[in-house]
Structures are given as C-alpha cells and as structure tokens.
Design a protein around this motif. Structure first.
Motif, short mmCIF file in Angstrom:
data_model
loop_
_atom_site.label_atom_id
_atom_site.label_comp_id
_atom_site.label_asym_id
_atom_site.label_seq_id
_atom_site.Cartn_x
_atom_site.Cartn_y
_atom_site.Cartn_z
N LEU A 93 -1.98 52.82 -14.86
CA LEU A 93 -1.42 52.03 -15.95
C LEU A 93 -0.35 51.06 -15.44
CD1 LEU A 93 -1.18 54.81 -18.69
CD2 LEU A 93 -2.71 52.83 -18.69
N SER A 94 0.46 51.53 -14.51
CA SER A 94 1.50 50.67 -13.95
C SER A 94 0.89 49.49 -13.19
CB SER A 94 2.40 51.48 -13.02
OG SER A 94 3.36 50.66 -12.40
N MET A 95 -0.14 49.78 -12.39
CA MET A 95 -0.81 48.73 -11.63
C MET A 95 -1.43 47.70 -12.56
SD MET A 95 -0.79 48.82 -8.25
CE MET A 95 -2.32 48.00 -7.84
N ALA A 96 -2.12 48.18 -13.59
CA ALA A 96 -2.77 47.28 -14.54
C ALA A 96 -1.75 46.40 -15.26
CB ALA A 96 -3.59 48.07 -15.54
N GLY A 97 -0.68 47.02 -15.72
CA GLY A 97 0.36 46.26 -16.42
C GLY A 97 1.02 45.25 -15.52
N GLY A 98 1.34 45.67 -14.30
CA GLY A 98 1.98 44.76 -13.36
C GLY A 98 1.09 43.59 -13.00
N GLU A 99 -0.19 43.86 -12.76
CA GLU A 99 -1.12 42.78 -12.42
C GLU A 99 -1.28 41.82 -13.59
OE1 GLU A 99 -2.75 41.64 -9.86
OE2 GLU A 99 -1.94 43.11 -8.48
N TYR A 100 -1.38 42.37 -14.81
CA TYR A 100 -1.56 41.50 -15.98
C TYR A 100 -0.39 40.54 -16.13
CZ TYR A 100 -2.50 39.86 -20.67
OH TYR A 100 -2.74 39.05 -21.75
N VAL A 101 0.83 41.09 -16.06
CA VAL A 101 2.02 40.26 -16.25
C VAL A 101 2.16 39.24 -15.13
CG1 VAL A 101 4.54 40.28 -16.36
CG2 VAL A 101 3.23 42.00 -17.61
N SER A 102 1.94 39.67 -13.89
CA SER A 102 2.13 38.75 -12.76
C SER A 102 1.09 37.64 -12.76
CB SER A 102 2.09 39.52 -11.44
OG SER A 102 0.82 40.09 -11.23
N VAL A 103 -0.17 37.98 -13.01
CA VAL A 103 -1.22 36.96 -13.02
C VAL A 103 -1.08 36.06 -14.24
CG1 VAL A 103 -3.72 36.57 -13.15
CG2 VAL A 103 -2.82 38.35 -11.67
N ALA A 104 -0.69 36.64 -15.38
CA ALA A 104 -0.46 35.81 -16.57
C ALA A 104 0.67 34.82 -16.34
CB ALA A 104 -0.16 36.69 -17.78
N SER A 105 1.73 35.27 -15.69
CA SER A 105 2.86 34.38 -15.39
C SER A 105 2.44 33.27 -14.43
CB SER A 105 4.01 35.19 -14.78
OG SER A 105 4.47 36.17 -15.69
N GLN A 106 1.67 33.64 -13.41
CA GLN A 106 1.16 32.65 -12.47
C GLN A 106 0.27 31.63 -13.18
OE1 GLN A 106 -1.35 34.35 -9.46
NE2 GLN A 106 -1.86 32.39 -8.54
N ARG A 107 -0.58 32.12 -14.07
CA ARG A 107 -1.49 31.23 -14.81
C ARG A 107 -0.71 30.29 -15.72
NH1 ARG A 107 -6.97 31.66 -16.53
NH2 ARG A 107 -7.34 30.51 -18.47
N GLU A 108 0.31 30.84 -16.41
CA GLU A 108 1.10 30.01 -17.32
C GLU A 108 1.89 28.94 -16.58
OE1 GLU A 108 3.29 33.09 -19.15
OE2 GLU A 108 1.60 33.78 -20.39
N LEU A 109 2.40 29.29 -15.39
CA LEU A 109 3.09 28.30 -14.58
C LEU A 109 2.14 27.18 -14.17
CD1 LEU A 109 5.50 27.25 -12.93
CD2 LEU A 109 4.81 28.82 -11.09
#
Length: 234
Positions: A63-79
């Motif tokens: 769950l931690s890995m999934a949440g961390g990946e989602y937030v980091s990739v989403a942030s990268q995508r939004e940037l």
C-alpha cells in the motif's frame, strides 16, 4: 518502392510508467519482507508471530509503495502538463518567435539555416504537431507520452506483493525455521536480478549476484537487530 524509410531495428519503450515501479516494487517487496521476517525470526521462534509480521509487512509495504508511486508520478505528470500549457500559450501568442526558436534548435543540431527555417515553418503549420516538437525539444516530454499515475501505482502494488509473498510463503505452508524462507528468498533474489538483466546491459549472473548480496546483507543486519532485541527480553 515505398516512400517510407525501411525500419532496420526497433527500440523498447523506455518512457512508460510500468517498468521502474514494477522492477523496484518486486525487488523492494522481496528484500524488505525477507529482511523483516529475518528480523522477527531473530527475536522469536514463534512461527505465528513471524508469519504475522510478514503479512503485515506485505500489506503495509504494498500500500505504501502504491501510494508513493501514485503521488510521485501524478506530481511529475502535473508539472509536465503545466510546462506544456506554458508552451502552448507561447505558441499562440508569439508564433514567429517560437518558429525562429525551433529553427535555431535544428541549426544547433547541424541543419543548414535555410533548411532549418523551412522545416520549422512546415511543422508550425500544424499547432498540435508544433506543440509536440517544442515540448520534446525544450521539456523532454510530449503531451501524449506522459506517465500514468494509476498504472504506476497498480504495477508497484502488484509487484511489491508478488515479491513480498515469497519469503512469507514457507511459513504459511508450515515451515518452522528461517532456513527454508532464506533458501526461497535467495533463489528468488538471484532470479529477480537475472530477469532484470533482460532489459539492461548487465550480464544475468552479475545482476543476479548483486541482488542476492543486497538482500542477504539487509536480512543479516535485521536478523542481528532482532536477535539483540530478543535477547534483552523487550
């Protein structure tokens, strides 16, 4: 004769959002849960407690890995999307300047100035194509090639769980000591490293041995910590 150039080779996708989280997730799940199980086993011989620690490590880690990946990739995508939006506005407000800038990038790559200007002019006739070329040149990404946060999260979750279940499986099936889990984990660590070599330039034995050493060191350290804590009676 075809008007298209013949393709003599193909490249693998190196920009997608699945490979890194999948590989990292499987490796992390295997190493971290094996180390966790080894640490608990160092402090107690109660197989139920050890198995419970492994299950908790699998669930929390996935769950931690999934949440961390989602937030980091989403942030990268939004940037990236924000920067692409800036480029889109500049193309609409200053088309001549952007066309000249694009021509200059071609000149920097060795294209003759007159030809570079003509290529930039033709590309600029299609706004979406112009945006894609500018984005690739200036930002390093294209609007249609942005990584998917959900794909990264799901890939990471499944990969971590798949890796983490391997050192836990012997205890679930009734194993009494750490030896069986260590053997399964060692084989899995080497195999995982060898499999990764398929998509890298490293040899299979080097990648496998490297992953095995990393996992063994992590498990050894946590086993020592668990043994020390268990000896104190905490």
């Amino acid at each position: 004769m075809s008007g298209r150039a013949e393709a003599h080779h193909q490249h693998r996708d190196v920009t997608g959002g699945w490979l890194r989280p999948s590989v990292f997730g499987a490796m992390d799940g295997l190493v971290s849960n094996f180390a966790l199980i080894a640490g608990v086993a160092g402090g107690t011989t109660n197989t139920k407690v050890i198995a419970l620690g492994g299950v908790a490590g699998l669930a929390a880690g996935a769950l931690s890995m999934a949440g961390g990946e989602y937030v980091s990739v989403a942030s990268q995508r939004e940037l990236a999307q924000a920067e692409i939006a800036v480029e889109r506005r500049e193309l609409a407000r200053h088309p001549d300047d952007e066309r000249a800038e694009l021509a200059e990038t071609f000149v920097d790559k060795g294209v003759e100035p007159g030809l570079a200007a003509e290529v930039a002019r033709q590309i600029s006739q299609n706004p979406e194509r112009a945006l894609e070329v500018h984005a690739r040149t200036e930002i390093g990404v294209a609007p249609g090639d942005l990584p998917s946060p959900m794909l990264a999260a799901v890939s990471s979750f499944l990969a971590f769980a798949a890796g983490a279940v391997l050192p836990l499986l012997p205890y679930v099936l009734g194993a009494e000591g750490l030896e069986v889990s260590a053997m399964v984990s060692g084989v899995a660590l080497f195999a995982a490293g060898a499999i990764v070599s398929v998509v890298t330039a490293r040899s299979w034995w080097y990648s496998g041995l490297r992953q095995l050493v990393v996992g063994a060191v992590a498990a050894g350290v946590t086993f020592g910590v668990g043994s020390a804590i268990g000896a104190t009676g905490l």
